[in-house]
Design an enzyme around this catalytic site. Structure first.
Site, PDB file in Angstrom:
ATOM      1  N   TYR A  21       0.791  -1.225   0.000  1.00  0.00           N
ATOM      2  CA  TYR A  21       0.000   0.000   0.000  1.00  0.00           C
ATOM      3  C   TYR A  21       0.828   1.283   0.000  1.00  0.00           C
ATOM      4  O   TYR A  21       0.279   2.383   0.098  1.00  0.00           O
ATOM      5  CB  TYR A  21      -0.954   0.026   1.194  1.00  0.00           C
ATOM      6  CG  TYR A  21      -0.336  -0.251   2.551  1.00  0.00           C
ATOM      7  CD1 TYR A  21       0.838   0.351   2.963  1.00  0.00           C
ATOM      8  CD2 TYR A  21      -0.966  -1.119   3.446  1.00  0.00           C
ATOM      9  CE1 TYR A  21       1.384   0.125   4.196  1.00  0.00           C
ATOM     10  CE2 TYR A  21      -0.426  -1.375   4.698  1.00  0.00           C
ATOM     11  CZ  TYR A  21       0.743  -0.737   5.073  1.00  0.00           C
ATOM     12  OH  TYR A  21       1.283  -0.973   6.314  1.00  0.00           O
ATOM     13  N   GLY A  66      10.105   6.651   1.517  1.00  0.00           N
ATOM     14  CA  GLY A  66      11.115   5.605   1.584  1.00  0.00           C
ATOM     15  C   GLY A  66      11.502   5.224   3.000  1.00  0.00           C
ATOM     16  O   GLY A  66      10.750   5.359   3.940  1.00  0.00           O
ATOM     17  N   CYS A 252      -2.068  18.635  10.796  1.00  0.00           N
ATOM     18  CA  CYS A 252      -2.355  19.273   9.508  1.00  0.00           C
ATOM     19  C   CYS A 252      -3.723  18.886   8.958  1.00  0.00           C
ATOM     20  O   CYS A 252      -4.347  19.664   8.249  1.00  0.00           O
ATOM     21  CB  CYS A 252      -1.251  18.985   8.497  1.00  0.00           C
ATOM     22  SG  CYS A 252      -1.121  17.281   7.949  1.00  0.00           S
ATOM     23  N   CYS A 273       3.805  19.006  -0.151  1.00  0.00           N
ATOM     24  CA  CYS A 273       3.240  17.952   0.702  1.00  0.00           C
ATOM     25  C   CYS A 273       3.723  16.608   0.178  1.00  0.00           C
ATOM     26  O   CYS A 273       3.844  16.431  -1.046  1.00  0.00           O
ATOM     27  CB  CYS A 273       1.710  18.010   0.664  1.00  0.00           C
ATOM     28  SG  CYS A 273       0.877  16.641   1.518  1.00  0.00           S
ATOM     29  N   ASP A 274       3.998  15.663   1.075  1.00  0.00           N
ATOM     30  CA  ASP A 274       4.510  14.376   0.596  1.00  0.00           C
ATOM     31  C   ASP A 274       3.447  13.551  -0.102  1.00  0.00           C
ATOM     32  O   ASP A 274       3.771  12.620  -0.839  1.00  0.00           O
ATOM     33  CB  ASP A 274       5.163  13.572   1.724  1.00  0.00           C
ATOM     34  CG  ASP A 274       4.246  13.332   2.896  1.00  0.00           C
ATOM     35  OD1 ASP A 274       3.424  14.207   3.192  1.00  0.00           O
ATOM     36  OD2 ASP A 274       4.363  12.283   3.542  1.00  0.00           O
TER      37      ASP A 274
END
Length: 386
Positions: A21, A66, A252, A273-274
């Site tokens: 996922y 990662g 957030c 934003c990631d």
């Protein structure tokens, strides 16, 4: 200057696991020129020197991936050396690191303890639930190795919290997951809904529905409120209580504007934003742009204010004050599926707030009477992420 924190990807999307996922693994396609991505000394020094030259009450670095521990011990020793070099007397630096914990060794744990890193460790519950999707590249289970890493952190006294991704593997078992963590002394917990879609906008097999999310987080809340509300910290509950007591939106997802931090990729590229590291949202690069330029970027402003562009039905919802329309990632418009609509998890948020707000209000009242702010979980990165 508006305060901001950094979410740094020193190894980009590289990881020693292959969780089904994971939303970040495919970000490596942004950098096809290399199969191995590692932040250089030049980028690291520029990152730390330039950020610590800005005016902040505290300098908040979140090291994520990662898997950031792929960088090795020498990298994190260099991180703290540079922070000491560029920090002036009295400078407050906070380091957070999110990890799967499988590569943690005693030397690394010792360093994290010495410099007070706050770690977030991904653990989805008991072995059968965790290992459903969190597996190695050879499809081997990872739960045992995660627990070994946690034991090394605990032996060194490293502060850590547990990050649970709520997927189809564990969403039907809220009490079991909560008790599994709490009974092992993991008293700082985050629960993150798994919401991922394919290119056609269809939910992937591990994605949960809004209704499932509502039942899960309500189940965790009941167990917490009944037994450990004063001794176990669940980030969502803590953030809601902090808002109810102090008016501060410390998470957030509850914020009205998505401009709280920058993502910095291994080569210095900057994104808002990631969840939105993509070609169209690249703001610049720290080797070429100042933080003032990045903060004033029209693209950054547009992205941040997108949080207010909620669905029409949100304006009539009694819970909008608390959910703020949910994370932009969960809205149809940001999945390429038309105009702004309610969050994929809207039904779940509605049911949770209706279920829990009475008891949360009671706890908030007790906290006000005690005249002490509720110090809930606050990951140094300011951003939860798997």
């Amino acid at each position: 200057m508006k305060p901001f924190s950094l979410l740094v990807k020193p190894a980009s999307a590289d990881c020693n696991l292959r969780c089904d996922y994971c939303f970040y693994l495919d970000r490596s396609r942004l950098y096809p020129g290399s199969r191995r991505h590692r932040m250089s000394e030049a980028v690291l020094e520029r990152l730390i020197a330039s950020y610590m030259a800005t005016d902040q009450q505290q300098y908040v670095f979140g090291w994520q991936g990662g898997e950031p521990t792929l960088m090795g011990m020498d990298f994190f020793r260099r991180v703290t050396d540079l922070q000491k070099q560029y920090g002036s007397a009295g400078t407050v630096v906070a380091n957070g690191l999110q990890t799967n914990a499988t590569l943690i060794d005693d030397r690394m744990a010792r360093h994290f303890e010495e410099y007070r890193f706050l770690l977030g460790v991904s653990l989805d519950g008991p072995p059968a639930m965790h290992d459903t999707y969190r597996r190695t590249g050879r499809s081997r289970p990872s739960h045992r190795r995660v627990m070994e890493g946690i034991r090394k952190l605990a032996r060194r006294g490293v502060e850590f919290n547990i990050l649970v991704l709520v997927s189809s593997a564990n969403v039907a078992h809220p009490q079991e997951v909560y008790r599994y963590l709490t009974d092992r002394g993991f008293t700082w917990q985050q629960y993150i809904p798994c919401v991922e879609f394919d290119e056609e906008g269809k939910p992937l097999p591990f994605t949960i529905t809004g209704e499932e999310w509502g039942r899960f987080i309500s189940g965790v809340f009941d167990e917490w409120a009944e037994n450990e509300a004063k001794s176990v910290h669940v980030r969502l509950f803590d953030a809601l209580l902090r808002y109810m007591v102090t008016g501060e939106r410390s998470m957030c997802r509850l914020a009205r504007d998505c401009r709280e931090y920058f993502v910095v990729e291994y080569n210095g590229d900057v994104y808002p934003c990631d969840f939105f590291v993509s070609d169209g949202l690249r703001l610049g690069n720290i080797m070429d742009n100042s933080w003032d330029e990045l903060l004033e970027s029209p693209l950054y402003e547009s992205f941040g204010r997108g949080k207010l562009e909620t669905a029409a039905c949100c304006g009539e919802c009694e819970w909008l004050e608390y959910c703020a329309g949910d994370c932009q990632k969960h809205r149809p418009a940001f999945q390429g599926r038309g105009a702004p609509g309610p969050s994929w998890l809207c039904a779940g948020w509605r049911s949770f707030f209706a279920h829990a707000m009475g008891r949360l209000s009671t706890i908030a009242g007790e906290l006000r009477l005690a005249a002490r702010p509720h110090d809930g979980m606050d990951c140094s990165s300011g951003k939860e992420q798997i």
